[in-house]
Design a protein around this motif. Structure first.
Motif, mmCIF file in Angstrom:
data_model
loop_
_atom_site.group_PDB
_atom_site.id
_atom_site.type_symbol
_atom_site.label_atom_id
_atom_site.label_comp_id
_atom_site.label_asym_id
_atom_site.label_seq_id
_atom_site.Cartn_x
_atom_site.Cartn_y
_atom_site.Cartn_z
ATOM 1 N N THR A 154 -12.762 -5.529 0.346
ATOM 2 C CA THR A 154 -13.466 -6.685 -0.201
ATOM 3 C C THR A 154 -14.551 -6.215 -1.162
ATOM 4 O O THR A 154 -15.052 -5.093 -1.052
ATOM 5 C CB THR A 154 -14.118 -7.530 0.904
ATOM 6 O OG1 THR A 154 -15.028 -6.702 1.654
ATOM 7 C CG2 THR A 154 -13.089 -8.111 1.851
ATOM 8 N N GLU A 195 -2.831 -0.030 -2.228
ATOM 9 C CA GLU A 195 -1.457 -0.163 -1.773
ATOM 10 C C GLU A 195 -0.781 1.201 -1.647
ATOM 11 O O GLU A 195 0.062 1.423 -0.771
ATOM 12 C CB GLU A 195 -0.658 -1.050 -2.734
ATOM 13 C CG GLU A 195 -1.051 -2.518 -2.698
ATOM 14 C CD GLU A 195 -0.601 -3.211 -1.422
ATOM 15 O OE1 GLU A 195 0.056 -2.564 -0.569
ATOM 16 O OE2 GLU A 195 -0.903 -4.415 -1.278
ATOM 17 N N ASP A 198 -9.102 -8.300 -1.306
ATOM 18 C CA ASP A 198 -9.876 -9.446 -1.777
ATOM 19 C C ASP A 198 -10.961 -8.932 -2.716
ATOM 20 O O ASP A 198 -12.152 -9.050 -2.458
ATOM 21 C CB ASP A 198 -10.490 -10.197 -0.597
ATOM 22 C CG ASP A 198 -11.150 -11.508 -1.025
ATOM 23 O OD1 ASP A 198 -10.874 -11.968 -2.138
ATOM 24 O OD2 ASP A 198 -11.960 -12.049 -0.243
ATOM 25 N N ASP A 256 -6.432 -2.186 -6.747
ATOM 26 C CA ASP A 256 -5.412 -2.776 -5.874
ATOM 27 C C ASP A 256 -4.214 -1.844 -5.733
ATOM 28 O O ASP A 256 -3.667 -1.666 -4.638
ATOM 29 C CB ASP A 256 -4.958 -4.130 -6.437
ATOM 30 C CG ASP A 256 -6.016 -5.214 -6.300
ATOM 31 O OD1 ASP A 256 -7.046 -4.942 -5.645
ATOM 32 O OD2 ASP A 256 -5.821 -6.315 -6.846
ATOM 33 N N ARG A 308 -0.039 -2.144 4.322
ATOM 34 C CA ARG A 308 -1.068 -2.300 5.355
ATOM 35 C C ARG A 308 -2.424 -2.652 4.750
ATOM 36 O O ARG A 308 -3.455 -2.432 5.381
ATOM 37 C CB ARG A 308 -1.206 -1.014 6.177
ATOM 38 C CG ARG A 308 0.065 -0.625 6.926
ATOM 39 C CD ARG A 308 -0.096 0.687 7.685
ATOM 40 N NE ARG A 308 -0.204 1.826 6.780
ATOM 41 C CZ ARG A 308 -1.223 2.669 6.740
ATOM 42 N NH1 ARG A 308 -2.267 2.488 7.526
ATOM 43 N NH2 ARG A 308 -1.222 3.688 5.896
ATOM 44 N N ALA A 309 -2.427 -3.177 3.541
ATOM 45 C CA ALA A 309 -3.686 -3.447 2.847
ATOM 46 C C ALA A 309 -3.863 -4.942 2.604
ATOM 47 O O ALA A 309 -2.961 -5.610 2.098
ATOM 48 C CB ALA A 309 -3.737 -2.694 1.525
ATOM 49 N N SER A 310 -5.024 -5.450 2.985
ATOM 50 C CA SER A 310 -5.424 -6.823 2.677
ATOM 51 C C SER A 310 -6.513 -6.744 1.614
ATOM 52 O O SER A 310 -7.594 -6.189 1.862
ATOM 53 C CB SER A 310 -5.942 -7.518 3.939
ATOM 54 O OG SER A 310 -6.455 -8.796 3.628
ATOM 55 N N THR A 366 -8.798 -3.450 5.028
ATOM 56 C CA THR A 366 -9.306 -4.679 4.424
ATOM 57 C C THR A 366 -10.302 -4.265 3.351
ATOM 58 O O THR A 366 -11.323 -3.637 3.643
ATOM 59 C CB THR A 366 -9.992 -5.578 5.459
ATOM 60 O OG1 THR A 366 -9.062 -5.919 6.494
ATOM 61 C CG2 THR A 366 -10.505 -6.856 4.808
ATOM 62 N N ARG A 425 -4.802 -0.736 9.477
ATOM 63 C CA ARG A 425 -4.777 -1.681 8.366
ATOM 64 C C ARG A 425 -6.094 -1.651 7.606
ATOM 65 O O ARG A 425 -7.161 -1.556 8.207
ATOM 66 C CB ARG A 425 -4.495 -3.098 8.850
ATOM 67 C CG ARG A 425 -3.120 -3.289 9.481
ATOM 68 C CD ARG A 425 -2.784 -4.762 9.614
ATOM 69 N NE ARG A 425 -2.786 -5.430 8.314
ATOM 70 C CZ ARG A 425 -1.742 -5.428 7.486
ATOM 71 N NH1 ARG A 425 -0.636 -4.794 7.801
ATOM 72 N NH2 ARG A 425 -1.814 -6.069 6.334
#
Length: 362
Positions: free
Chosen positions: A127, A144, A154, A140, A150-152, A125, A123
């Protein structure tokens, strides 16, 4: 003398007044109780993102005002978002925080533009910041595409803060990180580092080559290896060395047991990885400084903690003369700082500010 009917009416009126007073002064949604509840929630929100050292919040009804000197834009954004989410907004009647007033300031208005990608357990993350909404949307979309489902994400807007070529660098970072089993990509200013592990030796060689060439306008490197292998990069640029150490340290703060210089096990492992990264740097010594807390051991404990950090990093096979231990004054914002010794630079340059609670972890 009142008739029974009038007595009942009078009693009903008294009960009505009592219930009204109870609703106004004792209900959870009464002005005083509501503000106190929101204040507690907002304070806990700042603590949850390790911002209690520099930020404070004050409630005026359902409006929160956040003040303080933020160490960087990421810490600033996380604190404001945490307060916004501290209690469901829901409007005035629902009894949540309806507005957050930002009165924070950046400690360094020229702080490095930063974008960080951590790949753990398959995954991602992501930021950091993008300079405009269009770039943010493309970033973004790319995340994706590379890490479907599997992408968070921010990524926030910071107009005018990015170096030229930032988007090409971000694309390279995410593309090469996607080829690893796990790792981190970090952009700080015009420096770019990708570090991590792949079980495929050909992938390791390919990622190294891609980062060695790097995007135009950026200085970059790859600290990647197979399990049990070693990094092959040579880093002579102090700013790139700083970025490599920061990438290896990860997003979590360094933590000690309360009142001691004993590192938690996750922090010890993290510092060993940072030592592996610093071993590839051909620079002046790394200065490790810890803030002194007069209520918790003062200068002696701070110096002992700096020594413990150095010991953990030296587990990577580094000599003692590669480090210097120092103490930050009690009024310093940062709990821990890493910097390249000033002997090599015109001014001492900061590697990383750890704004978490370095003193304790329960």
């Amino acid at each position: 003398m009142l008739t029974p009917r009038r007595q009942v009416l009078l009693l009903g009126f008294v009960l009505f007044l009592l219930l009204g007073a109870l609703a106004v002064f004792a209900s959870p949604l009464s002005a005083g109780n509501l503000e106190a509840r929101l204040q507690r929630a907002a304070d806990e929100a700042l603590y949850s993102v390790r911002a209690e050292d520099w930020a404070s919040v004050e409630m005026d009804g359902q409006v929160a005002t956040v003040t303080g000197l933020a160490p960087d834009r990421i810490a600033q954004a996380r604190a404001l978002e945490a307060v916004r989410r501290a209690a469901w907004a829901g409007g005035i009647v629902a009894g949540g925080i309806t507005k957050v007033i930002d009165e924070t300031r950046l400690e360094r208005e020229d702080a490095d533009f930063e974008l960080r990608a951590d790949l753990v357990g398959g995954r991602l993350t992501l930021t950091g910041f993008a300079p405009d909404a269009a770039g943010q949307a493309r970033l973004d979309e790319l995340a994706e595409l590379r890490f479907p489902g599997r992408a968070s994400l921010d990524v926030r807007l910071a107009p005018g803060g990015a170096p030229a070529g930032w988007e090409s660098a971000a694309r390279l970072m995410l593309g090469e990180l996607a080829r690893l089993d796990y790792g981190t990509g970090l952009m700080k200013g015009d420096r770019l580092v990708v570090t991590g592990i792949s079980t495929n030796p050909q992938t390791v060689s390919s990622v190294r080559a891609a980062l060695q060439q790097g995007p135009a306008g950026f200085v970059s490197t790859a600290l990647v290896r197979t399990p049990g292998g070693s990094f092959h990069a040579r880093i002579e640029d102090p700013a790139l060395c700083r970025t490599a150490i920061d990438a290896a340290l990860g997003p979590r703060p360094i933590a000690f047991s309360p009142g001691s210089a004993s590192l938690t096990e996750p922090s010890r492992n993290m510092l060993r990885r940072a030592g592996d990264a610093f071993a590839r740097c051909e620079t002046a010594p790394l200065v490790v400084a810890v803030r002194a807390d007069p209520e918790e051991g003062g200068d002696p404990l701070a110096l002992e903690r700096a020594g413990a950090i150095i010991t953990a990093m030296r587990a990577a096979g580094l000599a003692a003369d590669r480090f210097e231990a120092s103490v930050l004054p009690g009024e310093a914002h940062s709990a821990i700082s890493f910097s390249i010794a000033a002997a090599e630079l015109d001014t001492q340059e900061e590697v990383r500010e750890d704004n978490g609670d370095a003193a304790t972890e329960g």
